[in-house]
Each structure stands twice: as structure tokens, then as C-alpha cells.
Design an enzyme around this catalytic site. Sequence first.
Site, PDB file in Angstrom:
ATOM      1  N   TYR A  68      -3.145   1.792 -11.113  1.00 33.47           N
ATOM      2  CA  TYR A  68      -3.649   3.140 -11.344  1.00 33.47           C
ATOM      3  C   TYR A  68      -5.164   3.143 -11.535  1.00 33.47           C
ATOM      4  O   TYR A  68      -5.862   4.026 -11.045  1.00 33.47           O
ATOM      5  CB  TYR A  68      -2.969   3.780 -12.555  1.00 33.47           C
ATOM      6  CG  TYR A  68      -1.485   3.991 -12.367  1.00 33.47           C
ATOM      7  CD1 TYR A  68      -0.951   4.356 -11.135  1.00 33.47           C
ATOM      8  CD2 TYR A  68      -0.598   3.819 -13.424  1.00 33.47           C
ATOM      9  CE1 TYR A  68       0.407   4.554 -10.959  1.00 33.47           C
ATOM     10  CE2 TYR A  68       0.768   4.014 -13.254  1.00 33.47           C
ATOM     11  CZ  TYR A  68       1.263   4.381 -12.024  1.00 33.47           C
ATOM     12  OH  TYR A  68       2.600   4.575 -11.852  1.00 33.47           O
TER      13      TYR A  68
ATOM     14  N   GLY B 296       0.787  -1.220   0.000  1.00 31.43           N
ATOM     15  CA  GLY B 296       0.000   0.000   0.000  1.00 31.43           C
ATOM     16  C   GLY B 296       0.822   1.275   0.000  1.00 31.43           C
ATOM     17  O   GLY B 296       0.264   2.372   0.041  1.00 31.43           O
TER      18      GLY B 296
END
Length: 173
Positions: free
Chosen positions: A140, A104
Site C-alpha cells: 500500500y 501486479g
Amino acid sequence: MKDLADRKGDRFKIRFAVENDVTLILNFIRELAEYEKLLSEVVATEELLRESLFERKVAEVIIGEYDGEPVGFALFFHNFSTFLGRPGIYLEDLYIKPEMRGKGFGKIMLAFLAKLALERNCGRLEWSCLDWNEPSIKFYRQIGAVPMDEWTVYRVHDKALVDLAKRFYDFFT
């Protein structure tokens, strides 16, 4: 971004790079270039980075650290949208060491840049991605980024850049 860092137990921190980080930044650039199969194109040196980042200040760098160890970086600069009449942030590079991916940290760094863009009254956060880089493209899209398929990036560099600049002088001679 403290709330995001707290979720990682305060083990992940983001800081702005300082001049003493030039060696680290260059190493990250080389690691990224190797991953992108472009290492032979890296001509940046510590001296060039020091001048560009800390003397001329044409770009900025943030460093992601996990347990006090650098694990990634993002290099970015301001661009400008004539349509919005406001600046934007262009993310030139985002890199997380391979062994630290999936935790993350990339999302936290992008969230930090989004927060920074809002604080600086920017209208956009943009970047480019290599067409073959499926893991990054998937990443993304998961955060809500959309590809600008109708736009093609053009580049003038090396001899073509010099030749184009010479044309300016040719107009006046």
C-alpha cells in the site's frame, strides 16, 4: 483500465461480479479470512451475499481474471465525507490468490477502483489493513497510500449492537 490490462498481454481482465458469482465470492472471502487467521468469524452465506450484493445492492464486487480464471476479487461500497461533501469508495476486501501475487494484479485492481472513484466523482478511496500484515502495508505504501494513524476504527457488533439499538427504544418508553 485497458492500458494496464494490455501491459499484461490482455491476459488479466477485471469485470463486475454478477449473481452467478456468489459461490466464487464466498470462496474468496473464506480464503482471505483464512489468510487473516479469521476464518472462524466468517458467517456469510451465499444467500446473504446474494441479497446484499444483488438484491439490496449495498456493495459491489469486481473479479480479476487471469487467462479466464478468477484469481482475485475486491468488495467495495460508497461512504460519504461530510468534510468533502462528496462520496468515497471504501474497499472492504482485496484478495489475490497466493500463487498469483507479485504479478501486479492487486495494483491493477486498486488502479481500477481509483479510476472508478474519479468517474463517480468520489473524493477518496479508503480501506483498513491489519497491523501485522507487513506485506500488504508495504504494498500500500508503494502505491502512495498513507496510514491514518490519528484515527482508530471502532466497531459495535453482535450483542453490543443489539444492546445499543435497544437504547433507542428505551428513550421513548
